[in-house]
Design a protein around this motif. Structure first.
Motif, PDB file in Angstrom:
ATOM      1  N   ALA A  94     -10.688  -7.306   9.608  1.00 17.14           N
ATOM      2  CA  ALA A  94     -10.322  -6.853   8.257  1.00 17.14           C
ATOM      3  C   ALA A  94     -11.542  -6.792   7.347  1.00 17.14           C
ATOM      4  O   ALA A  94     -11.724  -5.831   6.590  1.00 17.14           O
ATOM      5  CB  ALA A  94      -9.254  -7.770   7.667  1.00 17.14           C
ATOM      6  N   VAL A  95     -12.385  -7.803   7.411  1.00 18.22           N
ATOM      7  CA  VAL A  95     -13.596  -7.834   6.579  1.00 18.22           C
ATOM      8  C   VAL A  95     -14.526  -6.688   6.959  1.00 18.22           C
ATOM      9  O   VAL A  95     -15.120  -6.029   6.095  1.00 18.22           O
ATOM     10  CB  VAL A  95     -14.312  -9.194   6.712  1.00 18.22           C
ATOM     11  CG1 VAL A  95     -15.677  -9.143   6.048  1.00 18.22           C
ATOM     12  CG2 VAL A  95     -13.462 -10.301   6.093  1.00 18.22           C
ATOM     13  N   ALA A  96     -14.652  -6.422   8.254  1.00 14.68           N
ATOM     14  CA  ALA A  96     -15.534  -5.358   8.720  1.00 14.68           C
ATOM     15  C   ALA A  96     -15.088  -3.986   8.226  1.00 14.68           C
ATOM     16  O   ALA A  96     -15.907  -3.078   8.076  1.00 14.68           O
ATOM     17  CB  ALA A  96     -15.592  -5.370  10.249  1.00 14.68           C
ATOM     18  N   HIS A  97     -13.779  -3.844   7.957  1.00 14.44           N
ATOM     19  CA  HIS A  97     -13.243  -2.556   7.505  1.00 14.44           C
ATOM     20  C   HIS A  97     -13.025  -2.503   5.998  1.00 14.44           C
ATOM     21  O   HIS A  97     -12.469  -1.530   5.484  1.00 14.44           O
ATOM     22  CB  HIS A  97     -11.914  -2.262   8.217  1.00 14.44           C
ATOM     23  CG  HIS A  97     -12.103  -1.772   9.618  1.00 14.44           C
ATOM     24  ND1 HIS A  97     -12.419  -2.614  10.661  1.00 14.44           N
ATOM     25  CD2 HIS A  97     -12.037  -0.517  10.155  1.00 14.44           C
ATOM     26  CE1 HIS A  97     -12.516  -1.918  11.783  1.00 14.44           C
ATOM     27  NE2 HIS A  97     -12.303  -0.647  11.502  1.00 14.44           N
ATOM     28  N   ARG A  98     -13.490  -3.519   5.293  1.00 22.01           N
ATOM     29  CA  ARG A  98     -13.229  -3.575   3.851  1.00 22.01           C
ATOM     30  C   ARG A  98     -13.835  -2.382   3.117  1.00 22.01           C
ATOM     31  O   ARG A  98     -13.150  -1.708   2.336  1.00 22.01           O
ATOM     32  CB  ARG A  98     -13.780  -4.875   3.274  1.00 22.01           C
ATOM     33  CG  ARG A  98     -13.594  -4.999   1.773  1.00 22.01           C
ATOM     34  CD  ARG A  98     -14.133  -6.302   1.247  1.00 22.01           C
ATOM     35  NE  ARG A  98     -14.033  -6.382  -0.199  1.00 22.01           N
ATOM     36  CZ  ARG A  98     -14.454  -7.403  -0.919  1.00 22.01           C
ATOM     37  NH1 ARG A  98     -15.019  -8.453  -0.323  1.00 22.01           N
ATOM     38  NH2 ARG A  98     -14.337  -7.392  -2.240  1.00 22.01           N
ATOM     39  N   LEU A 132      -4.205   4.229   6.750  1.00 21.63           N
ATOM     40  CA  LEU A 132      -5.288   4.802   7.547  1.00 21.63           C
ATOM     41  C   LEU A 132      -6.047   3.716   8.314  1.00 21.63           C
ATOM     42  O   LEU A 132      -6.454   3.918   9.469  1.00 21.63           O
ATOM     43  CB  LEU A 132      -6.250   5.577   6.646  1.00 21.63           C
ATOM     44  CG  LEU A 132      -5.684   6.810   5.949  1.00 21.63           C
ATOM     45  CD1 LEU A 132      -6.768   7.479   5.102  1.00 21.63           C
ATOM     46  CD2 LEU A 132      -5.108   7.802   6.950  1.00 21.63           C
ATOM     47  N   THR A 133      -6.241   2.578   7.669  1.00 19.77           N
ATOM     48  CA  THR A 133      -6.926   1.477   8.342  1.00 19.77           C
ATOM     49  C   THR A 133      -6.111   0.971   9.521  1.00 19.77           C
ATOM     50  O   THR A 133      -6.661   0.664  10.589  1.00 19.77           O
ATOM     51  CB  THR A 133      -7.209   0.334   7.349  1.00 19.77           C
ATOM     52  OG1 THR A 133      -7.996   0.837   6.262  1.00 19.77           O
ATOM     53  CG2 THR A 133      -7.952  -0.812   8.016  1.00 19.77           C
ATOM     54  N   LEU A 134      -4.791   0.889   9.341  1.00 20.12           N
ATOM     55  CA  LEU A 134      -3.925   0.501  10.456  1.00 20.12           C
ATOM     56  C   LEU A 134      -4.102   1.458  11.628  1.00 20.12           C
ATOM     57  O   LEU A 134      -4.196   1.036  12.789  1.00 20.12           O
ATOM     58  CB  LEU A 134      -2.463   0.506  10.020  1.00 20.12           C
ATOM     59  CG  LEU A 134      -1.843  -0.773   9.482  1.00 20.12           C
ATOM     60  CD1 LEU A 134      -0.368  -0.557   9.224  1.00 20.12           C
ATOM     61  CD2 LEU A 134      -2.054  -1.941  10.444  1.00 20.12           C
TER      62      LEU A 134
END
Length: 398
Positions: A26-30, A133-135
């Motif tokens: 999650a942090v990497a995709h923030r 989109l992140t999902l």
């Protein structure tokens, strides 16, 4: 609210097996998620005119690795991740935004004020769409895709706000029913936040009451029936139908208009009424009472016209339901205290049809929704994405 199940029944295994790895993901995709949020917000999507943003979501889903992205007849953007014949998990986020001054310009201005980002629709629902989109991106990763034991449908819906009347969600579930598909569960992703779990759906009934008359000179035809006078009595009576304490049905006259001249009896006048509540039965009773009041206040010489502007079903999911417990557990796992909440979202539609459904935020903080002053702060934004990912894994992974 309870903090959800622990390992004994196995429900927490999928979400917890990755432990701190989910936090790292999650942090990497923030930053990527926030970039998508801003980009989507900049593309206008007034209710009923979401096509430009829908095309942007289509493109982003394809870039995220989704092989088949389709636009359905209603204008919803739909993609299916995973395979199998088990009832699917459905994640929805609405495309449309509210612009208080009507349709926005070709590009919605987005302003940064330190850590705060300001723009109409930046939270509701730019944040929810970015999380969708992140999902799509995360669930396509081999290590997570391999864990899915049921399909996951991602749906960006049209017509969630205002007079959109949940049009996109209704159309999607109608189509699913025609195909004989009943989802396992539904998660509506709506706005920022990482604590609230909406499992009580606020229903509503919206209508416009118009009274027509002959009008005339306010002195010469002084005895002519006056639509505004009649509506004044109607408004006073309608306001007494609601109960703001129990919230089973709240009644507000939200807009009114009428008259043609300062010195003339109006030929027509109208009011709009917004009835909201947590009880479908009580909303239906108020609807019936409003119709009765219209008849009562339509004086001789006047003609009434009633136009239904929208109907949203109410519904509720018990706090002990596994879906609510899973959401509470995912919330606790990211260090937040789960809070039961009441709202009107796309989740209203499946709840009213007996399909387990909730709505959750997608992280960060925000405020000023439905106004030009809407703002979003991405502090702890990754936490909301992690919570959402944990919840999805609890429902769709073995």
């Amino acid at each position: 609210m309870a903090q959800g199940p622990r390992g004994a029944d196995g429900m927490s295994a999928a979400g917890d097996a990755w432990g701190s790895a989910l936090t790292d993901v999650a942090v990497a995709h923030r930053s990527w998620t926030l970039d998508q949020q801003i980009r989507l917000t900049q593309t206008p999507a007034p209710t009923g005119n979401e096509s430009a943003r829908a095309r942007l979501v289509q493109l982003a889903l394809r870039r995220a690795g989704a092989s088949t992205v389709r636009l359905d007849a209603a204008g919803n953007v739909c993609v299916v991740l995973g395979e199998g014949t088990r009832p699917p998990l459905v994640c929805m986020a609405h495309l449309d935004a509210v612009y208080e001054d009507g349709a926005p310009m070709d590009l919605v201005p987005v302003h940064r004020d330190g850590p705060v980002i300001r723009a109409p629709g930046i939270g509701d629902n730019g944040r929810g769409l970015a999380a969708l989109l992140t999902l799509a991106r995360l669930l396509r990763a081999p290590e997570l895709a391999a864990r899915l034991t049921r399909p996951v449908h991602l749906v960006a819906t049209v017509g969630e706000e205002g007079d959109g009347n949940l049009r996109g969600a209704r159309a999607w579930f109608d189509d699913a029913a025609r195909q004989g598909m009943t989802p396992h569960a539904v998660i509506a992703i709506d706005g920022p936040g990482d604590e609230s779990i909406v499992h009580h759906a606020v229903g509503s009934h919206r209508l416009r009451v118009t009274l027509h008359g002959e009008g005339g000179h306010s002195w010469v035809q002084a005895d002519a029936a006056n639509p505004i006078h009649a509506l004044g009595g109607f408004i006073a009576a309608a306001a007494r139908l609601g109960n703001v304490r129990s919230r089973d049905a709240v009644v507000h006259v939200t807009r009114m208009h009428g008259g043609e001249s300062l010195t003339a009896i109006p030929q027509q006048a109208w009011v709009e009424i917004d009835v909201r509540g947590t009880s479908s039965a009580r909303i239906e009773q108020v609807r019936h009472d409003l119709r009765r009041l219209v008849v009562w206040h339509t004086l001789p010489g006047l003609r009434a016209e009633v136009t239904v502007l929208g109907d949203r079903p109410a519904g509720t999911l018990d706090a002990a339901h596994p879906l609510v417990e899973a959401a509470a557990h995912a919330t606790a796992r990211v260090g937040c205290t789960p809070r039961s909440a009441v709202a009107s979202t796309d989740a209203n539609v499946p709840l009213a049809r007996g399909i387990p459904a909730i709505a959750v935020g997608a992280g960060g903080r925000g405020g000023g929704a439905h106004s030009r002053h809407e703002w979003y702060d991405d502090a702890h934004g990754a936490r909301g994405i992690e919570r959402l990912l944990r919840l999805v894994l609890l429902q769709a992974a073995g």
